[in-house]
Design a protein around this motif. Sequence first.
Motif, PDB file in Angstrom:
ATOM      1  N   PHE A 126     -31.058  61.018  45.798  1.00  0.00           N
ATOM      2  CA  PHE A 126     -31.898  60.204  44.925  1.00  0.00           C
ATOM      3  C   PHE A 126     -32.884  59.469  45.828  1.00  0.00           C
ATOM      4  CE2 PHE A 126     -31.582  59.340  40.403  1.00  0.00           C
ATOM      5  CZ  PHE A 126     -32.447  58.266  40.204  1.00  0.00           C
ATOM      6  N   PRO A 127     -34.050  59.103  45.336  1.00  0.00           N
ATOM      7  CA  PRO A 127     -35.038  58.425  46.198  1.00  0.00           C
ATOM      8  C   PRO A 127     -34.658  56.976  46.485  1.00  0.00           C
ATOM      9  CG  PRO A 127     -35.885  58.613  43.968  1.00  0.00           C
ATOM     10  CD  PRO A 127     -34.607  59.399  44.008  1.00  0.00           C
ATOM     11  N   GLY A 128     -33.523  56.787  47.140  1.00  0.00           N
ATOM     12  CA  GLY A 128     -33.036  55.469  47.491  1.00  0.00           C
ATOM     13  C   GLY A 128     -31.520  55.453  47.550  1.00  0.00           C
ATOM     14  N   SER A 129     -30.959  54.414  48.181  1.00  0.00           N
ATOM     15  CA  SER A 129     -29.509  54.228  48.250  1.00  0.00           C
ATOM     16  C   SER A 129     -29.094  53.237  47.172  1.00  0.00           C
ATOM     17  CB  SER A 129     -29.100  53.677  49.616  1.00  0.00           C
ATOM     18  OG  SER A 129     -29.291  54.624  50.638  1.00  0.00           O
ATOM     19  N   VAL A 130     -28.113  53.594  46.346  1.00  0.00           N
ATOM     20  CA  VAL A 130     -27.687  52.682  45.297  1.00  0.00           C
ATOM     21  C   VAL A 130     -26.988  51.476  45.922  1.00  0.00           C
ATOM     22  CG1 VAL A 130     -25.505  53.921  44.890  1.00  0.00           C
ATOM     23  CG2 VAL A 130     -26.456  52.463  43.113  1.00  0.00           C
ATOM     24  N   THR A 131     -27.442  50.273  45.558  1.00  0.00           N
ATOM     25  CA  THR A 131     -26.853  49.050  46.105  1.00  0.00           C
ATOM     26  C   THR A 131     -26.143  48.217  45.046  1.00  0.00           C
ATOM     27  OG1 THR A 131     -29.020  47.973  45.918  1.00  0.00           O
ATOM     28  CG2 THR A 131     -28.383  48.847  48.091  1.00  0.00           C
ATOM     29  N   TRP A 132     -26.640  48.216  43.812  1.00  0.00           N
ATOM     30  CA  TRP A 132     -25.933  47.484  42.763  1.00  0.00           C
ATOM     31  C   TRP A 132     -26.143  48.132  41.408  1.00  0.00           C
ATOM     32  CZ3 TRP A 132     -28.963  45.309  38.885  1.00  0.00           C
ATOM     33  CH2 TRP A 132     -30.276  44.948  39.205  1.00  0.00           C
ATOM     34  N   ALA A 133     -25.189  47.855  40.499  1.00  0.00           N
ATOM     35  CA  ALA A 133     -25.246  48.401  39.150  1.00  0.00           C
ATOM     36  C   ALA A 133     -24.677  47.375  38.187  1.00  0.00           C
ATOM     37  CB  ALA A 133     -24.455  49.706  39.066  1.00  0.00           C
ATOM     38  N   ASP A 134     -25.182  47.369  36.972  1.00  0.00           N
ATOM     39  CA  ASP A 134     -24.661  46.499  35.929  1.00  0.00           C
ATOM     40  C   ASP A 134     -24.758  47.235  34.598  1.00  0.00           C
ATOM     41  OD1 ASP A 134     -23.526  44.277  34.783  1.00  0.00           O
ATOM     42  OD2 ASP A 134     -25.324  43.023  34.884  1.00  0.00           O
ATOM     43  N   PHE A 135     -23.918  46.828  33.647  1.00  0.00           N
ATOM     44  CA  PHE A 135     -23.945  47.418  32.310  1.00  0.00           C
ATOM     45  C   PHE A 135     -24.392  46.344  31.342  1.00  0.00           C
ATOM     46  CE2 PHE A 135     -22.220  49.168  28.358  1.00  0.00           C
ATOM     47  CZ  PHE A 135     -22.665  50.486  28.468  1.00  0.00           C
ATOM     48  N   HIS A 136     -25.480  46.610  30.606  1.00  0.00           N
ATOM     49  CA  HIS A 136     -26.097  45.583  29.766  1.00  0.00           C
ATOM     50  C   HIS A 136     -26.718  46.234  28.555  1.00  0.00           C
ATOM     51  CE1 HIS A 136     -28.369  41.961  28.740  1.00  0.00           C
ATOM     52  NE2 HIS A 136     -29.487  42.660  28.758  1.00  0.00           N
ATOM     53  N   GLN A 137     -26.380  45.713  27.382  1.00  0.00           N
ATOM     54  CA  GLN A 137     -26.934  46.194  26.111  1.00  0.00           C
ATOM     55  C   GLN A 137     -26.825  47.718  25.971  1.00  0.00           C
ATOM     56  OE1 GLN A 137     -30.897  44.491  25.741  1.00  0.00           O
ATOM     57  NE2 GLN A 137     -30.064  42.521  25.061  1.00  0.00           N
ATOM     58  N   GLY A 138     -25.640  48.231  26.303  1.00  0.00           N
ATOM     59  CA  GLY A 138     -25.351  49.642  26.092  1.00  0.00           C
ATOM     60  C   GLY A 138     -25.932  50.596  27.110  1.00  0.00           C
ATOM     61  N   HIS A 139     -26.482  50.081  28.208  1.00  0.00           N
ATOM     62  CA  HIS A 139     -27.083  50.935  29.233  1.00  0.00           C
ATOM     63  C   HIS A 139     -26.634  50.498  30.626  1.00  0.00           C
ATOM     64  CE1 HIS A 139     -29.854  51.814  25.895  1.00  0.00           C
ATOM     65  NE2 HIS A 139     -30.124  52.942  26.538  1.00  0.00           N
ATOM     66  N   TRP A 140     -26.671  51.445  31.542  1.00  0.00           N
ATOM     67  CA  TRP A 140     -26.475  51.157  32.962  1.00  0.00           C
ATOM     68  C   TRP A 140     -27.831  50.821  33.594  1.00  0.00           C
ATOM     69  CZ3 TRP A 140     -22.116  50.156  35.340  1.00  0.00           C
ATOM     70  CH2 TRP A 140     -20.925  50.658  34.830  1.00  0.00           C
TER      71      TRP A 140
END
Length: 267
Positions: A126-140
């Motif tokens: 992917f064009p970048g390294s994943v650093t953080w994620a959250d789940f909000h209003q039915g979406h990642w």
Amino acid sequence: MRLTQSITNIIFGLLLLIRLPSYGQRAKELQRFQLAQVQQGVAVDASYFYVVNNHSLTKHLKSSGKQVAVWQDTTGLLKHMNSGVVIGKKLYCTHSNYPDVPMASSLEIFDTRTLRHIGTHSFGLFPGSVTWADFHQGHWWVAFANYSDKASAEGRDNRWTTLVKFTKSWQQVEAWTFPPVVLQAFLPKSTSGGAWGKGGFIYCTGHDKPELYVLKLPERGYTLQYVKTIPTTSEGQAFAIDRSIRSKQVLYGITRHDNYVIVSVID
């Protein structure tokens, strides 16, 4: 080409000396816990907080900081876990091959009760390294970082950092760039932590500075809108908002050099 990039880096470096306005808000420290190892970030639920290290997790009582469980990767397949978020009874940890290129990332899933590894979702290249994620209003909502001190083979710097919105089934819906003023504050690194907070705002951190940057989705265009900066006691890196407390916004952050988890309230 190299000269142009050098000049750009110098300008960005000078801009680092400019402190973003805080508008009077700050994170007031409530409590701190010194632990054996605190490397990357922290996640939290109603009763426990979870320390995220490169290859391990620890689970602690919120009341005392006492460690009640530990998980260690024994496969050698995980290289660099970055952050965590608790959704229901699952702890989702972002993971990447940083600082290697091409960049590849995954989301690793753990049972909060036992810290047993129970699943994975691969983003692959992917064009970048994943650093953080959250789940909000039915979406990642997932942040993919790029860095100015370890530019990829394609020549990307931290201006390529992006926030991507996915459905539950991981179909990309939208994506946004970060505001230039916040990218300058991140330099030479990128965003290390983030979460949706009160008021419909996105809160994020950089790699080192004791600051929380408040952003919101733009009314138009493709760049997140900068709102303000909140000084913190904790450093950059991954943090967590305690959503079990609704009356106020309680923040769990870390300081890596002395292995503290710091609990604060945003006044």
